[in-house]
Design an enzyme around this catalytic site. Structure first.
Site, mmCIF file in Angstrom:
data_model
loop_
_atom_site.group_PDB
_atom_site.id
_atom_site.type_symbol
_atom_site.label_atom_id
_atom_site.label_comp_id
_atom_site.label_asym_id
_atom_site.label_seq_id
_atom_site.Cartn_x
_atom_site.Cartn_y
_atom_site.Cartn_z
ATOM 1 N N SER A 159 54.945 2.222 -28.918
ATOM 2 C CA SER A 159 55.215 1.724 -30.264
ATOM 3 C C SER A 159 53.898 1.482 -30.999
ATOM 4 O O SER A 159 53.118 2.428 -31.164
ATOM 5 C CB SER A 159 56.082 0.466 -30.191
ATOM 6 O OG SER A 159 56.644 0.179 -31.464
ATOM 7 N N ASP A 391 65.626 6.944 -30.199
ATOM 8 C CA ASP A 391 64.827 5.802 -30.636
ATOM 9 C C ASP A 391 65.328 5.297 -31.987
ATOM 10 O O ASP A 391 65.410 6.045 -32.960
ATOM 11 C CB ASP A 391 63.353 6.214 -30.736
ATOM 12 C CG ASP A 391 62.411 5.034 -30.814
ATOM 13 O OD1 ASP A 391 62.645 4.136 -31.649
ATOM 14 O OD2 ASP A 391 61.436 5.000 -30.050
ATOM 15 N N HIS A 429 64.111 2.990 -27.821
ATOM 16 C CA HIS A 429 62.797 2.389 -27.993
ATOM 17 C C HIS A 429 62.528 1.397 -26.867
ATOM 18 O O HIS A 429 63.155 0.341 -26.779
ATOM 19 C CB HIS A 429 62.733 1.679 -29.353
ATOM 20 C CG HIS A 429 61.343 1.367 -29.797
ATOM 21 N ND1 HIS A 429 60.528 2.315 -30.369
ATOM 22 C CD2 HIS A 429 60.613 0.229 -29.760
ATOM 23 C CE1 HIS A 429 59.365 1.771 -30.675
ATOM 24 N NE2 HIS A 429 59.386 0.502 -30.307
#
Length: 497
Positions: A159, A391, A429
């Site tokens: 991320s 995601d 994610h």
């Protein structure tokens, strides 16, 4: 070359033990501050774990969101395997920092952007300056402790940490021998502008789809697209063949008729989220769009906090709104306007008015990844890039774009010599919540072999650590197609294009 600071100080040193990956590891834990040039800026708080039985290697962890806390030095790499030890258990010297600011006590974790009012703190985070400062100070402490430099130095992050991984490879090509970048928010400002547009859309009366409607949409996409890869297993692997149209969920007459259908405004919101957002002006970074989130390609909407949220955006922004919506509010208040009282719903990223110049300036700080990884490749650096196709927070389409840009810049042969990009169907994610496919792969061992012996990853296999199944880890743009045999075994699938 080190970046300017006014020095630093070790604040504490403690010999401690932790159980890491089932092993008891003894190590010296150092906490230190790196002092800023601007006296009004916060210090960079960093931490180093120096294990007994050191393996002569070091690894730096990246952060997440707006950072503001020091990542746990005992953790694994992103999408790490369940059956292999974390870096500290392998006796790596591990280190990390808060990227140059400390999260406020009232903030949702990783969602405090108040440091953005200070230019040095902003550059430490957004441009990645704190990464190089932390790396240099940490390696100084490693040398002091062991009397020698590490043989190899690696970086791992997801991320924001994935963006940081790409920053260090591009800005300081000799600083790290190998880099793992997972679900990277590499074009940070571009995504922020897209999210800001979605805030505008979803805050309108009657537009926000409730969690029940989000579940309806998710289940409908799965039902329509799950079998296009040869097997129905709740994982959409053949993304390009998935042409789901949300209009099939339209309520009679287009008006909201409850949780079993979508109104016309809600269909419009879903389409807005899943299509590219282009802004009608130039910014200094040269970015022109964000590719949208793949909700129409099987994205997992069972974790609404990372996607739509459970309540519509409002002022002040509810903590039950989506993560990206809250990120936008912090960015508007502290990065853009530097006015904590500013209503983020009042700013339309399509027509920013007097804020256009500031947006353009911020683009040179937040989106400074220019994809020229040639210097990194020429020094022998290796890069493993990973993203989950489901995601909800950082679009895998954006990482596809990054990879294509590197290919265009360096050419296929040069790119393949130092970089691998793997797209994992069904993974979301950071394996947040209960993803359709909770990815686990020993990317660190693969990176070690590539850097240290010249052996690139060969036919890697990724595990679903919650469903006890495996799949081939296909190099983008390939995807795993079921052919025959045990649906839980990677050998029953073949990577295809």
């Amino acid at each position: 070359m080190s970046l300017p600071t006014t020095g630093g100080r070790v604040q504490s040193a403690l010999v401690t033990t932790s159980v890491v990956s089932g092993q008891t590891v003894e190590y010296c834990l150092l906490d230190a501050d790196i002092f800023p040039v601007d006296r009004s800026a916060p210090a960079i708080k960093m931490r180093v774990a120096l294990p007994h039985g050191w393996n002569h290697k070091a690894l730096m962890f990246g952060g997440g969101g707006y950072n503001g806390t020091i990542p746990a030095l005992t953790m694994n790499v992103p999408f790490g395997p369940a059956d292999q030890p974390a870096p500290l258990a392998r006796r790596y010297a591990t280190f990390a920092s808060d990227s140059g600011h400390q999260q406020g006590p009232a903030a949702v974790p990783s969602l405090d952007g108040s440091f953005g009012v200070n230019d040095e703190a902003l550059k430490n985070f957004a441009a990645g300056d704190a990464l190089k400062k932390t790396r240099d100070a940490s390696l100084f402490l490693v040398r002091l402790a062991y009397g020698q430099n590490p043989a190899e130095v690696y970086f791992s992050g997801g991320s924001t940490g994935g963006r940081e991984a790409l920053i260090v490879a591009q800005r300081w090509p000799q600083a790290f021998d190998g880099v793992i970048s997972a679900y990277p928010a590499w074009n940070n400002l571009a995504e922020v502008l897209d999210v800001g547009y979605l805030v505008q859309v979803l805050s309108r009366p009657g537009v926000f789809p409730s969690p029940a409607k989000q579940t309806l949409l998710y289940n409908s996409v799965i039902n329509a697209c799950d079998g296009l890869d040869g097997i129905k297993d709740k994982v959409v692997s053949n993304l390009r063949a998935c042409g789901f149209d949300p209009h099939v969920l339209r309520c009679p007459g287009g008006a909201d008729a409850g949780p079993d259908c979508l109104s016309d405004p809600q269909i419009g919101a879903v389409i807005a989220m899943s299509t590219p957002f282009r802004w009608p002006y130039r910014v200094a970074s040269g970015e022109t769009e964000y590719p949208g989130f793949p909700f129409l390609s099987g994205a997992d909407m069972r974790t609404p906090f990372l996607g739509f949220g459970t309540t519509a955006p409002a002022n002040p922004m509810p903590v039950t709104s989506g993560y990206g919506m809250q990120y936008w509010e912090q960015w508007v208040k502290y990065f853009l306007t530097r006015d904590p009282g500013y209503n983020s719903l009042d700013l339309d990223p399509r027509h920013p008015g007097k804020w256009l110049g500031r947006i353009s300036h911020l683009s040179t700080i937040q989106d400074r990844n220019n994809v020229d990884l040639g210097p990194f490749a020429r020094t022998g650096g290796k890069l493993i890039l990973l993203h989950g196709a489901a995601d909800e927070l950082v679009s895998h389409r954006s990482t596809n774009d990054y990879y294509q840009r590197v290919l265009a810049k360096l050419g296929p042969s040069s790119t393949h010599a130092f970089m691998r990009y793997y797209l994992v169907p069904g993974a979301n994610h950071a394996n947040f919540g209960t993803p359709a496919f909770a990815a686990g792969w020993d990317s660190l061992s693969a990176l070690e072999r590539w850097v240290e012996t010249g052996q690139p990853p060969a036919n890697p296999i990724v595990a679903d650590i919650t469903h006890d199944r495996t799949r081939p880890l296909c190099e983008y743009p390939a995807w795993p197609r079921y052919r025959a045999g045990d649906p839980y075994a990677a050998s029953s699938f073949v990577c295809t294009r």
